[in-house]
Design a protein around this motif. Structure first.
Motif, mmCIF file in Angstrom:
data_model
loop_
_atom_site.group_PDB
_atom_site.id
_atom_site.type_symbol
_atom_site.label_atom_id
_atom_site.label_comp_id
_atom_site.label_asym_id
_atom_site.label_seq_id
_atom_site.Cartn_x
_atom_site.Cartn_y
_atom_site.Cartn_z
ATOM 1 N N UNK A 161 11.465 5.695 -1.272
ATOM 2 C CA UNK A 161 10.456 6.670 -1.580
ATOM 3 C C UNK A 161 9.989 6.442 -2.572
ATOM 4 N N UNK A 162 8.787 7.645 -2.592
ATOM 5 C CA UNK A 162 7.778 6.929 -4.282
ATOM 6 C C UNK A 162 8.834 7.396 -5.984
ATOM 7 N N UNK A 163 9.919 7.866 -5.814
ATOM 8 C CA UNK A 163 10.377 8.375 -7.151
ATOM 9 C C UNK A 163 10.829 6.741 -6.916
ATOM 10 N N UNK A 164 11.308 5.350 -5.865
ATOM 11 C CA UNK A 164 11.586 4.176 -6.344
ATOM 12 C C UNK A 164 10.507 3.763 -7.197
ATOM 13 N N UNK A 165 9.403 3.705 -7.081
ATOM 14 C CA UNK A 165 8.636 2.570 -6.974
ATOM 15 C C UNK A 165 8.557 1.622 -8.444
ATOM 16 N N UNK A 166 9.031 2.476 -9.649
ATOM 17 C CA UNK A 166 9.066 1.651 -10.723
ATOM 18 C C UNK A 166 10.080 -0.522 -10.221
ATOM 19 N N UNK A 167 10.997 0.024 -9.855
ATOM 20 C CA UNK A 167 11.860 -0.739 -9.313
ATOM 21 C C UNK A 167 11.344 -1.464 -7.957
ATOM 22 N N UNK A 168 10.582 -1.176 -7.083
ATOM 23 C CA UNK A 168 9.619 -1.260 -5.465
ATOM 24 C C UNK A 168 8.499 -2.353 -5.602
ATOM 25 N N UNK A 169 7.886 -1.611 -6.735
ATOM 26 C CA UNK A 169 6.646 -2.536 -7.641
ATOM 27 C C UNK A 169 6.961 -4.044 -8.564
ATOM 28 N N UNK A 170 7.807 -3.219 -9.383
ATOM 29 C CA UNK A 170 8.283 -4.205 -10.564
ATOM 30 C C UNK A 170 8.644 -5.831 -9.516
ATOM 31 N N UNK A 171 9.040 -5.375 -8.432
ATOM 32 C CA UNK A 171 9.938 -6.705 -8.052
ATOM 33 C C UNK A 171 9.246 -7.449 -6.652
ATOM 34 N N UNK A 172 8.113 -6.856 -6.107
ATOM 35 C CA UNK A 172 7.137 -6.918 -4.877
ATOM 36 C C UNK A 172 6.242 -8.366 -6.014
ATOM 37 N N UNK A 173 6.273 -9.061 -5.350
ATOM 38 C CA UNK A 173 5.512 -10.705 -5.736
ATOM 39 C C UNK A 173 3.947 -9.973 -5.362
ATOM 40 N N UNK A 174 3.204 -9.085 -5.486
ATOM 41 C CA UNK A 174 2.056 -9.223 -4.854
ATOM 42 C C UNK A 174 1.241 -7.711 -5.776
ATOM 43 N N UNK A 175 -0.342 -7.405 -5.562
ATOM 44 C CA UNK A 175 -1.219 -6.664 -5.572
ATOM 45 C C UNK A 175 -0.474 -5.001 -5.181
ATOM 46 N N UNK A 226 1.074 -1.267 -0.310
ATOM 47 C CA UNK A 226 -0.215 0.453 -0.499
ATOM 48 C C UNK A 226 0.939 1.475 -0.480
ATOM 49 N N UNK A 227 0.703 2.227 -1.092
ATOM 50 C CA UNK A 227 1.400 3.546 -0.904
ATOM 51 C C UNK A 227 0.740 4.284 -1.021
ATOM 52 N N UNK A 228 1.109 5.567 -0.786
ATOM 53 C CA UNK A 228 0.321 6.910 -0.578
ATOM 54 C C UNK A 228 0.503 7.915 0.111
ATOM 55 N N UNK A 229 -0.357 7.881 0.804
ATOM 56 C CA UNK A 229 -0.497 8.599 2.365
ATOM 57 C C UNK A 229 -1.878 8.400 2.891
ATOM 58 N N UNK A 267 -0.496 -10.904 4.155
ATOM 59 C CA UNK A 267 0.894 -9.603 4.907
ATOM 60 C C UNK A 267 0.535 -8.593 4.263
ATOM 61 N N UNK A 268 0.665 -7.792 4.971
ATOM 62 C CA UNK A 268 0.469 -5.922 4.651
ATOM 63 C C UNK A 268 1.592 -4.888 4.458
ATOM 64 N N UNK A 269 1.827 -4.300 3.493
ATOM 65 C CA UNK A 269 3.684 -4.135 3.369
ATOM 66 C C UNK A 269 2.829 -2.345 2.633
ATOM 67 N N UNK A 270 3.912 -1.317 4.144
ATOM 68 C CA UNK A 270 3.625 0.087 3.208
ATOM 69 C C UNK A 270 4.979 0.494 2.800
ATOM 70 N N UNK A 271 4.706 1.745 2.023
ATOM 71 C CA UNK A 271 5.956 2.203 1.022
ATOM 72 C C UNK A 271 4.861 3.688 1.038
ATOM 73 N N UNK A 272 6.800 4.554 0.516
ATOM 74 C CA UNK A 272 6.704 5.600 0.955
ATOM 75 C C UNK A 272 6.259 6.284 1.836
#
Length: 555
Positions: free
Chosen positions: A299-313, A249-252, A270-275
């Motif tokens: 941080x938010x600008x890393x999301x393209x790598x972070x989201x690509x590597x995350x094995x869930x929605x 889950x990302x954002x605020x 399992x729920x993970x936070x981001x940014x």
């Protein structure tokens, strides 16, 4: 299109601003134009809302729509042109309803009916082409050739500060906290902009007034967060994954996070936070959920790598969305004001498709070695040990405080904040908030007499905590905030940061260092006003700025 509301602004064409078919944030020209027109339409709602309020009949539905609509136009929030076409139609409906109610009320009270000009008379075009043609007449740079860059820049400062105010107010509203005073202030600011002001003094005065409004809004949001989830408490947050199915889950939006935690309780997901959601782990009600497993990525600008590597929605709840890459686009969901063409949008709380996707995806096969960072030093925590902090200052153990915080980003020069924080002497305390913290929050700062040298105050939304801490210290030492051994080193990126900056200026706080680049709408003329009145300083060399801050306070 023309847009220069964020740090990604293009500076390659002489006149700063993104003006091609696609902005540097990924926003296409059609969406940019429709966002400008939506701002125009919202001004029209506000013109009639202010009149109706003056007769004792505020319209809560219109006020809520204004906050939401303004939020959708912030940087990296909504890129879906179809959503903006629909909101433009909705804006006209709100305006017409408020107008009718106002006219009926005025007639009943024997008051002459006013007919505002400008945005209040706008009627939506029949198709996207007509809407774009309308937008070109009311864009942020309208009148540039006749009014000049300084007036247009000051007008943008008011608008962008107001966008930040509306975003923060929307965050509070979705948690059930609203204020008629804030709604009236937002209407008044939009009505002021609808009159197309051209006086520099009036524009600067309204910008600073918005800073005071934003202080009220941040106080409201602080009450919403703590009232709903409890006061922040220090907490070690796992930064590495554990085995099992997972959702990121990302954002605020803390409310969306809570709803998802409730929906997945006892499910094995399992729920993970981001940014910017990292501070969620400091709230007692949220961290009570055992499947709030930790934080993933940076941080938010890393999301393209972070989201690509995350094995869930992945669920995006507010600003900070970057164009989803093909390898993970089908795993991204948006909610609230967020949108991207072709990405599935979920209405608030309707998270069943997200949970189903989590079960369909592999999740983490094994746990990684545990690594943690500590969060939870918002105002209640810090003020709870204020006596120890004050004693440490008086005893010479703490020489200086630095607030190094704000938005992170990908632009060159942001390693300045890492260098500054890590070079801060051992007898100084570093406070941080916003996603800028990811630049240095894994550095071992140690402590001073049991007081951690790094105090994570929370999200950018938690700037109110920093203000309350500074005011409390000033009261304890019987001086003004500007007389404290305190230096503010702020990184800006978008319109929430503009609102916070206006709040600091409205409070009379001086000598703020701002970077890594200055906003493009702060023209040399506007910047000179801020330098003369408030001592605003662009960042320079980290070590030189650090030495200057320590020398100034020592003197």
């Amino acid at each position: 299109m023309f847009c220069y509301q964020c740090e990604q602004t293009d500076h390659s064409n002489g006149k700063p601003g993104c003006a091609s078919a696609k902005g540097n944030c990924g926003k296409d020209a059609t969406t940019a134009d429709l966002q400008d027109l939506l701002i125009h339409a919202v001004k029209g709602i506000a013109q009639y809302s202010a009149l109706a309020r003056g007769l004792g009949r505020p319209d809560r539905e219109a006020d809520r729509f204004i906050l939401y609509a303004m939020f959708t136009t912030l940087t990296n929030v909504n890129f879906n042109a179809a959503r903006f076409v629909a909101m433009l139609r909705e804006a006209a409906q709100h305006r017409d309803r408020v107008k009718k109610a106002y006219e009926t009320l005025a007639f009943a009270q024997g008051v002459a009916v006013q007919e505002p000009a400008g945005p209040a008379r706008w009627q939506p075009g029949a198709n996207v082409g007509e809407l774009q043609a309308q937008a070109r007449l009311v864009g942020v740079d309208a009148g540039f050739e006749t009014l000049g860059a300084d007036i247009v820049g000051l007008r943008a400062l008011v608008l962008y500060g107001l966008k930040g105010v509306c975003a923060y107010a929307h965050h509070a509203r979705v948690l059930g906290y609203e204020s008629e005073d804030v709604y009236a202030d937002v209407e008044a600011a939009l009505e002021f902009l609808a009159r197309a002001p051209v006086q520099a003094n009036a524009l600067l005065e309204h910008a600073l007034a918005l800073g005071s409004v934003n202080l009220k809004v941040m106080e409201l949001l602080d009450a919403a967060n703590t009232g709903r989830f409890g006061n922040q408490q220090p907490a070690a947050v796992r930064m590495t994954p554990v085995a099992g199915k997972a959702i990121l889950v990302s954002g605020h939006d803390l409310g969306d996070l809570e709803t998802l935690l409730e929906a997945t309780q006892d499910s094995g997901v399992q729920i993970y936070t981001h940014g910017e959601l990292l501070p969620a782990h400091a709230y007692p009600k949220l961290k009570a959920y055992p499947h709030l497993a930790g934080n993933y990525g940076g941080a938010w600008q890393d999301q393209q790598a972070d989201f690509a590597n995350f094995p869930g929605p992945v669920l995006m709840t507010s600003n900070c969305l970057i164009e989803p890459l093909p390898q993970y686009r089908q795993r991204v969901f948006t909610t609230g004001p967020v949108g991207w063409p072709g990405v599935r949008h979920l209405e608030h709380g309707a998270f069943a498709p997200l949970v189903q996707a989590a079960f369909a995806l592999p999740g983490f096969h094994e746990s990684a070695p545990e690594e943690t960072v500590t969060v939870g030093f918002a105002r209640h925590t810090v003020l709870g040990v204020a006596d120890k902090v004050i004693d440490a200052v008086k005893a010479g153990q703490i020489r200086h405080f630095f607030l190094i915080g704000g938005c992170d980003g990908a632009a060159p020069g942001r390693n300045y904040y890492t260098e500054f924080a890590e070079a801060a002497p051992d007898d100084t305390v570093v406070m941080t908030l916003g996603c800028n913290k990811y630049r240095f929050n894994r550095h071992a700062f140690g402590d001073i007499g049991g007081i951690p040298r790094l105090l994570d105050l929370g999200q950018c939304n938690d700037s109110y905590s920093a203000i309350r801490i500074a005011v409390a210290l000033a009261d304890a030492f019987e001086c003004g905030v500007n007389d404290l051994p305190l230096t503010l080193v702020i990184s800006w990126f978008e319109q929430k940061a503009a609102a916070v900056l206006l709040t600091l200026l409205a409070l009379g706080i001086r000598n703020i260092r701002l970077g890594p680049t200055l906003p493009a709408f702060l023209t040399p003329g506007v910047l000179q006003i801020l330098v003369e009145q408030f001592g605003i300083q662009p960042i320079g060399d980290a070590h030189a700025d650090l030495a200057a801050a320590l020398a100034r306070k020592a003197a």
